[in-house]
Scaffold this active site. Structure first.
Site, PDB file in Angstrom:
ATOM      1  N   PHE A 154       5.121  -4.985  -0.760  1.00  0.00           N
ATOM      2  CA  PHE A 154       6.376  -4.914  -1.498  1.00  0.00           C
ATOM      3  C   PHE A 154       6.899  -3.500  -1.666  1.00  0.00           C
ATOM      4  CE2 PHE A 154       3.320  -4.189  -4.979  1.00  0.00           C
ATOM      5  CZ  PHE A 154       3.926  -3.143  -5.665  1.00  0.00           C
ATOM      6  N   LYS A 178       5.771 -11.433   8.213  1.00  0.00           N
ATOM      7  CA  LYS A 178       5.650 -12.068   6.901  1.00  0.00           C
ATOM      8  C   LYS A 178       5.789 -10.970   5.861  1.00  0.00           C
ATOM      9  CE  LYS A 178       3.593 -12.834   3.645  1.00  0.00           C
ATOM     10  NZ  LYS A 178       4.004 -12.554   2.191  1.00  0.00           N
ATOM     11  N   GLU A 181       6.875 -11.536  -0.602  1.00  0.00           N
ATOM     12  CA  GLU A 181       7.786 -12.491  -1.239  1.00  0.00           C
ATOM     13  C   GLU A 181       8.468 -11.893  -2.467  1.00  0.00           C
ATOM     14  OE1 GLU A 181       3.581 -13.427  -2.769  1.00  0.00           O
ATOM     15  OE2 GLU A 181       4.574 -12.585  -0.986  1.00  0.00           O
ATOM     16  N   SER A 231      -3.515  -3.925  -0.437  1.00  0.00           N
ATOM     17  CA  SER A 231      -4.687  -3.505  -1.200  1.00  0.00           C
ATOM     18  C   SER A 231      -5.959  -3.674  -0.373  1.00  0.00           C
ATOM     19  CB  SER A 231      -4.797  -4.312  -2.492  1.00  0.00           C
ATOM     20  OG  SER A 231      -5.126  -5.664  -2.202  1.00  0.00           O
ATOM     21  N   CYS A 286       1.130   4.056  -1.458  1.00  0.00           N
ATOM     22  CA  CYS A 286      -0.270   4.224  -1.076  1.00  0.00           C
ATOM     23  C   CYS A 286      -0.609   5.690  -0.855  1.00  0.00           C
ATOM     24  CB  CYS A 286      -0.600   3.398   0.160  1.00  0.00           C
ATOM     25  SG  CYS A 286       0.232   3.953   1.662  1.00  0.00           S
ATOM     26  N   GLU A 386      -7.322   1.688  -8.171  1.00  0.00           N
ATOM     27  CA  GLU A 386      -6.017   2.049  -7.637  1.00  0.00           C
ATOM     28  C   GLU A 386      -4.964   1.512  -8.603  1.00  0.00           C
ATOM     29  OE1 GLU A 386      -3.397   1.881  -3.520  1.00  0.00           O
ATOM     30  OE2 GLU A 386      -4.812   0.284  -3.935  1.00  0.00           O
TER      31      GLU A 386
END
Length: 501
Positions: A154, A178, A181, A231, A286, A386
């Site tokens: 995202f 993909k 969402e 992740s 990240c 994280e």
């Protein structure tokens, strides 16, 4: 407005928008308002199968098309994207929450990879060795691998997909993407842009969804590779699941990026860099710096400079003149905010508490201001986890050796930085640090498109990094062809082992 009256985002399969076979819908929020702005189809295994089927058919003709034809389409996509990047930035800000300038920066970095892919005629060249044996030549070919799957996060709904699909498409493959969402609209927008650029139907497909769609893509027998960013636990799952079915996998995982500050560093530069790298995109990067390792001699002065700069930051709606926007969801905001209490309970000192801000935006938005925590124990969850939010931890160290040891002891090895004017210390750091991307007086060392992006240890599963030469190799397979053209005077039978004479 009721949920039933909200617009619904469909999949993009075989060159057209389609609702697919599923009945489940997901909510897509405007993080700055805290309200659902649209809904998105959550794809089924059948939807993934339909997209892969379209890609399989399209990949044959696309892979056999000339490089000149493929480059015309990629160049056209580049021109369209550059001309309409403001439109895409607005979509990103509305669904992801980052400020418009940051969304524009994301697109610019994605464009770098598109432009890199425009060099595919050179990048895909093979090699030739003449007369390796008498009358024998050897040459190599790089050919597409077929259908590639991309699962993107995202936090960068445009840039991360563009790490992969421009190279894959330019090399002659077909794509099934993909996206997250949580902010899916950018992917459909880019699919339409590809169609406008002349890409044949089925070469670029988008299936929205959650774990059901992900698992279907990971295990589909006609998908040759999987590219993933997310992740670490999910990256490991993606790698193990997809590689078990024989797929190529590049799975980029989590991070805990440290900035080591030596006493000879320019503290004003360090403070600016720590704020920029720690709070850009609300820390949902990240490559964000989440830990400053400050040598004791300069720690107090540095913390004062960082705190001073933090208090000038404007947190609010990304469509206004603000520095930092909201977090992606209310649940994520609450999770990140909970680390402040965890750190305090573990003995840390909260210097700036981002929960106290008054945002320039709707009070229902998912707000958390920049947060600075000093004297963080390395056993605290705020250090080991994280956090993925605007929380900057300061760990005080005695010097270079202790700082380097802390970085190398961590489970992650994504990005790191050292700030110093000592060339010897910097050279030793870049040599000995166990991290894949290193900055020297650069806080966010994201490589340019013609190098490759990826970390070490639990930050990367699989052998291939993203984009650059790794990306070209990942999305192609090589053939070595050995050739002899015989003249009429060739000899007769010889059952001995062939020799390279």
């Amino acid at each position: 407005m009721s949920l039933a009256s909200l617009p619904v985002l469909d999949h993009w399969i075989d060159g057209t928008s389609t609702p697919g076979s599923g009945t489940r819908l997901g909510d897509v929020f405007d993080p700055a308002l805290g309200t659902v702005q649209r809904r998105v189809r959550l794809g089924t295994a059948a939807d993934v199968d339909a997209a892969v089927g379209a890609a399989v058919k399209a990949a044959v003709a696309w892979g056999e098309s000339s490089l000149a034809r493929r480059m015309q389409v990629v160049f056209a996509f580049r021109e369209l994207l550059n001309a309409r990047k403001d439109e895409l930035a607005a979509i990103i800000t509305a669904e992801q929450g980052k400020v418009l300038s940051d969304a524009a920066g994301e697109i610019a970095r994605g464009l770098e990879v598109v432009e890199f892919a425009c060099a595919m005629p050179h990048l895909i060249k093979g090699a030739m060795s003449e007369n390796v044996s008498t009358g024998v030549d050897v040459h190599s070919l790089k050919q597409p691998i077929g259908v590639v799957g991309i699962i993107s996060p995202f936090n960068f709904p445009a840039m991360v997909p563009m790490w992969f699909f421009p190279i894959a498409i330019a090399a002659g493959n077909a794509v099934v993407l993909k996206p997250s969402e949580k902010d899916p609209s950018a992917s459909d927008w880019m699919a339409r842009l590809w169609a406008e650029a002349g890409l044949p139907a089925g070469v670029f497909n988008v299936v929205h969804g959650d774990k059901e769609a992900v698992d279907a893509l990971l295990t589909h027998p006609d998908v040759a590779s999987i590219s993933f960013v997310g992740s670490t636990p999910i990256a490991k799952y993606v790698y193990e699941t997809a590689s078990a079915t024989g797929k190529r996998v590049q799975a980029l995982g989590g991070a805990k990026n440290h900035m080591l500050v030596l006493p000879d560093a320019d503290l004003d530069l360090v403070a600016d860099s720590a704020v920029n790298a720690g709070f850009g995109a609300a820390g949902e990067r990240c490559m964000a710096v989440s830990v400053v390792l400050a040598v004791d001699a300069v720690a107090d002065a540095l913390i004062g400079k960082i705190a001073e700069r933090m208090r000038t930051l404007r947190t609010g709606d990304g469509r206004r003149d603000n520095d930092m926007g909201p977090l992606i969801t209310g649940a994520h905001r609450d999770k990140v905010a909970s680390y402040v209490d965890v750190a305090r309970a573990d003995g840390a000192t909260v210097v700036v508490d981002g929960r106290d801000i008054t945002p320039d935006g709707d009070p229902n938005g998912f707000w958390l201001g920049p947060t600075l925590i000093d004297r963080v124990p390395t056993t605290s969850a705020v250090y080991t986890d994280e956090v993925f939010g605007p929380v900057l931890s300061v760990v005080r160290v005695s010097g270079f050796e202790e700082g380097l040891a802390l970085i190398n002891a961590g489970q992650f090895g994504n990005g790191t930085a050292i700030f110093t004017n000592d060339g010897g210390a910097a050279r030793r750091f870049q040599r000995e640090v166990q991290v894949g991307m290193v900055g020297i007086n650069v806080p966010i060392p994201v490589p340019v498109a013609y190098h490759s992006f990826g970390g070490w240890k639990a930050s990367l599963f699989g052998d291939a990094k993203a984009y650059g030469v790794h990306g070209v190799d990942f999305f192609t397979r090589e053939k070595a062809v050995t050739t002899r053209w015989l003249d009429p005077s060739h000899g007769g039978l010889n059952l001995g082992f062939p020799r390279n004479d």
